[in-house]
Design an enzyme around this catalytic site. Structure first.
Site, PDB file in Angstrom:
ATOM      1  N   SER A  20     -19.913  11.767 -28.406  1.00  0.00           N
ATOM      2  CA  SER A  20     -20.975  12.436 -27.641  1.00  0.00           C
ATOM      3  C   SER A  20     -20.459  12.998 -26.320  1.00  0.00           C
ATOM      4  CB  SER A  20     -22.106  11.449 -27.356  1.00  0.00           C
ATOM      5  OG  SER A  20     -23.029  12.065 -26.485  1.00  0.00           O
ATOM      6  N   LYS A  73     -33.021  10.970 -34.882  1.00  0.00           N
ATOM      7  CA  LYS A  73     -33.957  11.919 -34.276  1.00  0.00           C
ATOM      8  C   LYS A  73     -35.355  11.886 -34.916  1.00  0.00           C
ATOM      9  CE  LYS A  73     -30.552  15.204 -32.560  1.00  0.00           C
ATOM     10  NZ  LYS A  73     -30.136  16.613 -32.446  1.00  0.00           N
ATOM     11  N   GLU A  85     -46.025  18.211 -28.318  1.00  0.00           N
ATOM     12  CA  GLU A  85     -46.462  19.027 -29.467  1.00  0.00           C
ATOM     13  C   GLU A  85     -45.291  19.740 -30.150  1.00  0.00           C
ATOM     14  OE1 GLU A  85     -49.325  19.177 -31.065  1.00  0.00           O
ATOM     15  OE2 GLU A  85     -49.931  17.567 -29.700  1.00  0.00           O
ATOM     16  N   ASP A 109     -33.595  20.688 -28.453  1.00  0.00           N
ATOM     17  CA  ASP A 109     -32.595  21.390 -29.271  1.00  0.00           C
ATOM     18  C   ASP A 109     -32.966  22.869 -29.462  1.00  0.00           C
ATOM     19  OD1 ASP A 109     -30.852  19.249 -29.704  1.00  0.00           O
ATOM     20  OD2 ASP A 109     -32.021  18.502 -31.398  1.00  0.00           O
ATOM     21  N   THR A 157     -29.139  24.842 -50.910  1.00  0.00           N
ATOM     22  CA  THR A 157     -30.197  24.244 -51.734  1.00  0.00           C
ATOM     23  C   THR A 157     -31.480  25.041 -51.515  1.00  0.00           C
ATOM     24  OG1 THR A 157     -29.138  22.115 -51.325  1.00  0.00           O
ATOM     25  CG2 THR A 157     -31.371  22.068 -52.259  1.00  0.00           C
ATOM     26  N   LYS A 160     -34.864  23.509 -50.174  1.00  0.00           N
ATOM     27  CA  LYS A 160     -34.995  23.234 -48.740  1.00  0.00           C
ATOM     28  C   LYS A 160     -35.247  24.517 -47.951  1.00  0.00           C
ATOM     29  CE  LYS A 160     -32.151  20.172 -46.825  1.00  0.00           C
ATOM     30  NZ  LYS A 160     -30.817  19.531 -46.646  1.00  0.00           N
TER      31      LYS A 160
HETATM   32  P1  ATR Z   1     -28.169  18.842 -39.389  1.00  0.00           P
HETATM   33  O1  ATR Z   1     -29.150  17.859 -38.821  1.00  0.00           O
HETATM   34  O2  ATR Z   1     -26.860  18.876 -38.664  1.00  0.00           O
HETATM   35  O3  ATR Z   1     -28.764  20.185 -39.582  1.00  0.00           O
HETATM   36  P2  ATR Z   1     -28.554  18.284 -42.189  1.00  0.00           P
HETATM   37  O4  ATR Z   1     -30.023  18.136 -41.924  1.00  0.00           O
HETATM   38  O5  ATR Z   1     -27.880  17.310 -43.078  1.00  0.00           O
HETATM   39  O6  ATR Z   1     -27.754  18.247 -40.817  1.00  0.00           O
HETATM   40  O7  ATR Z   1     -28.316  19.782 -42.730  1.00  0.00           O
HETATM   41  C1  ATR Z   1     -27.055  20.258 -43.054  1.00  0.00           C
HETATM   42  C2  ATR Z   1     -27.157  21.735 -43.466  1.00  0.00           C
HETATM   43  O8  ATR Z   1     -25.830  22.200 -43.737  1.00  0.00           O
HETATM   44  C3  ATR Z   1     -27.950  21.946 -44.736  1.00  0.00           C
HETATM   45  O9  ATR Z   1     -28.570  23.210 -44.681  1.00  0.00           O
HETATM   46  C4  ATR Z   1     -26.860  21.922 -45.814  1.00  0.00           C
HETATM   47  O10 ATR Z   1     -27.185  22.620 -47.006  1.00  0.00           O
HETATM   48  P3  ATR Z   1     -28.006  21.872 -48.191  1.00  0.00           P
HETATM   49  O11 ATR Z   1     -29.431  21.872 -47.757  1.00  0.00           O
HETATM   50  O12 ATR Z   1     -27.725  22.688 -49.382  1.00  0.00           O
HETATM   51  O13 ATR Z   1     -27.407  20.478 -48.264  1.00  0.00           O
HETATM   52  C5  ATR Z   1     -25.777  22.695 -45.082  1.00  0.00           C
HETATM   53  N1  ATR Z   1     -24.444  22.436 -45.644  1.00  0.00           N
HETATM   54  C6  ATR Z   1     -23.678  21.331 -45.477  1.00  0.00           C
HETATM   55  N2  ATR Z   1     -22.496  21.474 -46.126  1.00  0.00           N
HETATM   56  C7  ATR Z   1     -22.529  22.710 -46.706  1.00  0.00           C
HETATM   57  C8  ATR Z   1     -21.601  23.462 -47.499  1.00  0.00           C
HETATM   58  N3  ATR Z   1     -20.389  22.974 -47.827  1.00  0.00           N
HETATM   59  N4  ATR Z   1     -21.974  24.699 -47.902  1.00  0.00           N
HETATM   60  C9  ATR Z   1     -23.171  25.209 -47.577  1.00  0.00           C
HETATM   61  N5  ATR Z   1     -24.084  24.576 -46.838  1.00  0.00           N
HETATM   62  C10 ATR Z   1     -23.772  23.328 -46.394  1.00  0.00           C
END
Ligand code: ATR
Length: 271
Positions: A20, A73, A85, A109, A157, A160
């Site tokens: 950190s 968080k 809010e 953030d 994904t 999401k």
């Molecule tokens: P954070 O709180 O840092 O945003 P998170 O909530 O775990 O962490 O989200 C990570 C993001 O990075 C997600 O959008 C993830 O995609 P998925 O929803 O498909 O998991 C994305 N991400 C992580 N590794 C990735 C990769 N190798 N290629 C593409 N997207 C990736």
């Protein structure tokens, strides 16, 4: 010598918390304003099974402010007395302020994402591609839509991406379908791709010099995405700016004072 009973304590909590940057950022801020005898900032690693007790400890010890990082968080919200809010809408708290024994949760953030962009360009009506749909992306999308930007979310994904897009009334697409990206004004990487690795979430062919690029990844300072964008002649904004401005807002919440931005930026640039 000052009386340390008057010193207010602020903390960062997380698990792990080793890397950190917040303690040095806030401490440099105290020094620059000459209030280092009034505030002290430490980091504490809290094991998942101890989170509830840790929050009780904040109340019991009269800790003034707490910065919350991964992975707490969301989980920490249920232990607080009040959630502002904006933090409710984002569904995450990264900042706790102790107001006379009442713990209030905030989210700074999104400010960290919006301020660096707004310093360079007007966001209203701008077409913005947000890559990613996790926690960081949610704060970014919240801030951008609040400022009137037209956001399209691209995520690996699709489920999401769809959920986040529906919540904030945006468009969305699969990360493998990047057709529209070249027509966007601003591209924000809110995935973890590029974090301590030489990888980019976007192939260079999709980038062009008329676009702004902002990477939420801050280690390395210049990620592959930003290097590629720079080599095309595009404008870039480093992830450390997001880290800086979320801390600047926290600093104000904890101390009631405007943060010394330049002194704090130096910490991030010089490591
Ligand atoms: P954070 O709180 O840092 O945003 P998170 O909530 O775990 O962490 O989200 C990570 C993001 O990075 C997600 O959008 C993830 O995609 P998925 O929803 O498909 O998991 C994305 N991400 C992580 N590794 C990735 C990769 N190798 N290629 C593409 N997207 C990736």
């Amino acid at each position: 010598m000052s009386d340390n009973l008057l010193t207010k304590i602020c903390l960062s909590i997380g698990f792990p918390i080793k890397s950190s940057k917040s303690p040095s950022l806030h401490t440099v801020g105290y020094k620059a304003l000459g209030i280092e005898d009034q505030f002290v900032y430490l980091r504490v690693e809290v094991k998942p099974e101890n989170l509830k007790m840790a929050v009780e400890g904040i109340r019991g010890l009269g800790i003034r402010g707490v910065s919350v990082t991964m992975p707490y968080k969301q989980e920490i919200m249920k232990y607080l007395d009040n959630i502002d809010e904006t933090a409710k809408k984002i569904g995450a708290v990264n900042t706790i302020v102790n107001e006379g024994g009442k713990l209030i949760g905030y989210n700074t953030d999104w400010i960290g994402a919006v301020v660096p962009l707004e310093k360079r360009t007007n966001l209203k009506g701008k077409k913005v591609a947000v890559i990613g749909a996790g926690g960081a992306a949610k704060a970014v999308v919240f801030g951008l839509t609040k400022r009137g930007a037209r956001v399209k979310i691209f995520n690996r994904t699709i489920k999401k991406a769809k959920e986040l897009a529906e919540e904030f009334n945006c468009e969305f697409s699969d990360l493998s379908n990047l057709e529209g990206v070249s027509r966007m004004d601003i591209i924000v990487n809110a995935t973890s791709v590029g974090m301590n690795e030489d990888k980019s979430p976007l192939e260079k062919k999709y980038l062009n010099k008329n676009q702004f690029f902002f990477d939420c990844v801050y280690s390395p300072v210049e990620t592959k995405l930003l290097k590629d964008a720079k080599s095309k002649g595009a404008e870039i904004i480093y992830g450390i700016e997001m880290l800086l401005y979320q801390a600047v807002e926290q600093f104000k919440l904890y101390t009631g004072l405007d943060a010394p931005v330049e002194a704090m930026r130096k910490v991030l640039i010089n490591g």
